[in-house]
Design a protein around this motif. Structure first.
Motif, short mmCIF file in Angstrom:
data_model
loop_
_atom_site.label_atom_id
_atom_site.label_comp_id
_atom_site.label_asym_id
_atom_site.label_seq_id
_atom_site.Cartn_x
_atom_site.Cartn_y
_atom_site.Cartn_z
N SER A 137 0.82 -1.22 0.00
CA SER A 137 0.00 0.00 0.00
C SER A 137 0.85 1.26 0.00
O SER A 137 0.35 2.34 -0.29
CB SER A 137 -0.91 0.02 1.23
OG SER A 137 -0.13 0.21 2.41
N ARG A 139 1.97 2.59 2.67
CA ARG A 139 1.58 3.33 3.88
C ARG A 139 2.10 2.61 5.11
O ARG A 139 1.74 1.46 5.38
CB ARG A 139 0.06 3.44 3.97
CG ARG A 139 -0.56 4.22 2.84
CD ARG A 139 -2.09 4.19 2.94
NE ARG A 139 -2.71 4.70 1.75
CZ ARG A 139 -3.27 5.90 1.65
NH1 ARG A 139 -3.28 6.71 2.68
NH2 ARG A 139 -3.81 6.29 0.52
N ASP A 142 -0.21 0.85 7.55
CA ASP A 142 -0.73 -0.48 7.24
C ASP A 142 0.19 -1.60 7.74
O ASP A 142 -0.14 -2.78 7.56
CB ASP A 142 -0.94 -0.64 5.73
CG ASP A 142 -2.11 0.18 5.21
OD1 ASP A 142 -2.95 0.62 6.04
OD2 ASP A 142 -2.18 0.39 3.98
N SER A 155 -8.37 7.48 6.45
CA SER A 155 -8.50 6.11 5.95
C SER A 155 -9.91 5.54 6.16
O SER A 155 -10.32 4.66 5.42
CB SER A 155 -7.48 5.18 6.61
OG SER A 155 -7.68 5.15 8.01
N GLU A 158 -11.80 5.89 2.92
CA GLU A 158 -11.31 5.24 1.69
C GLU A 158 -11.92 3.88 1.50
O GLU A 158 -12.32 3.21 2.39
CB GLU A 158 -9.79 5.13 1.74
CG GLU A 158 -9.14 6.47 1.72
CD GLU A 158 -7.63 6.37 1.76
OE1 GLU A 158 -7.02 7.39 1.48
OE2 GLU A 158 -7.07 5.33 2.09
#
Length: 158
Positions: A137, A139, A142, A155, A158
């Motif tokens: 991702s 990120r 995560d 988030s 999303e």
């Protein structure tokens, strides 16, 4: 020490792209504020990089690659140079061999492209070893079992 990449005679940025434990809400955010707090933080991303989750170390590594990595640009004002020694120490620039090196890159933000500093991981062999996992991702939020904040801002939408 790995010297920062700073071409002679060119603009020196006063902003830093952070993608892991230095991001707003993460466990080392205070280091980014230690000597010269940023005036503002702006969501951003870098293209052409890969983000890794290093275990058991518990921190991210950024390396050149083919992905997109999300983070924040911390914009510093006058006296911003006072923040760099704190960031350099956290990132292990003075270790032998160093953990990271500081380089200038272009980050994409909602307000347009920004020339910024970023810390790139230097120990390539570690990235190929057990316990180094790519975060597809891009990120850090995560990463499983990370110690830190509440997640990527926004988030839940999303």
């Amino acid at each position: 020490m790995v010297a920062p990449s700073e071409p002679a005679g060119l603009f020196t940025p006063s902003s830093v792209f952070v993608y892991g434990t230095l991001m707003p809400g993460e466990r080392y955010e205070r280091v980014a504020h230690a000597a010269a707090p940023p005036q503002r933080a702006e969501p951003a991303h870098l293209d052409g990089y890969t983000l890794y989750d290093l275990r058991p170390e518990g921190y991210p590594a950024l390396a050149a690659g083919g992905g997109r990595v999300y983070g924040w640009v911390l914009h510093y004002g006058a006296g911003w140079e006072a923040a760099l020694p704190h960031l350099d120490d956290l990132e292990g620039l003075h270790l032998t061999p160093p953990l990271y090196r500081r380089e200038q890159v272009q980050a994409s933000t909602q307000s347009g492209p920004q020339r910024v500093w970023v810390y790139l991981y230097t120990r390539a062999a570690r990235l190929a070893a057990q316990g180094a996992a790519v975060l597809p991702s891009g990120r850090w939020t995560d990463a499983p079992d990370r110690q830190g904040g509440a997640g990527w801002p926004g988030s839940e939408e999303e």
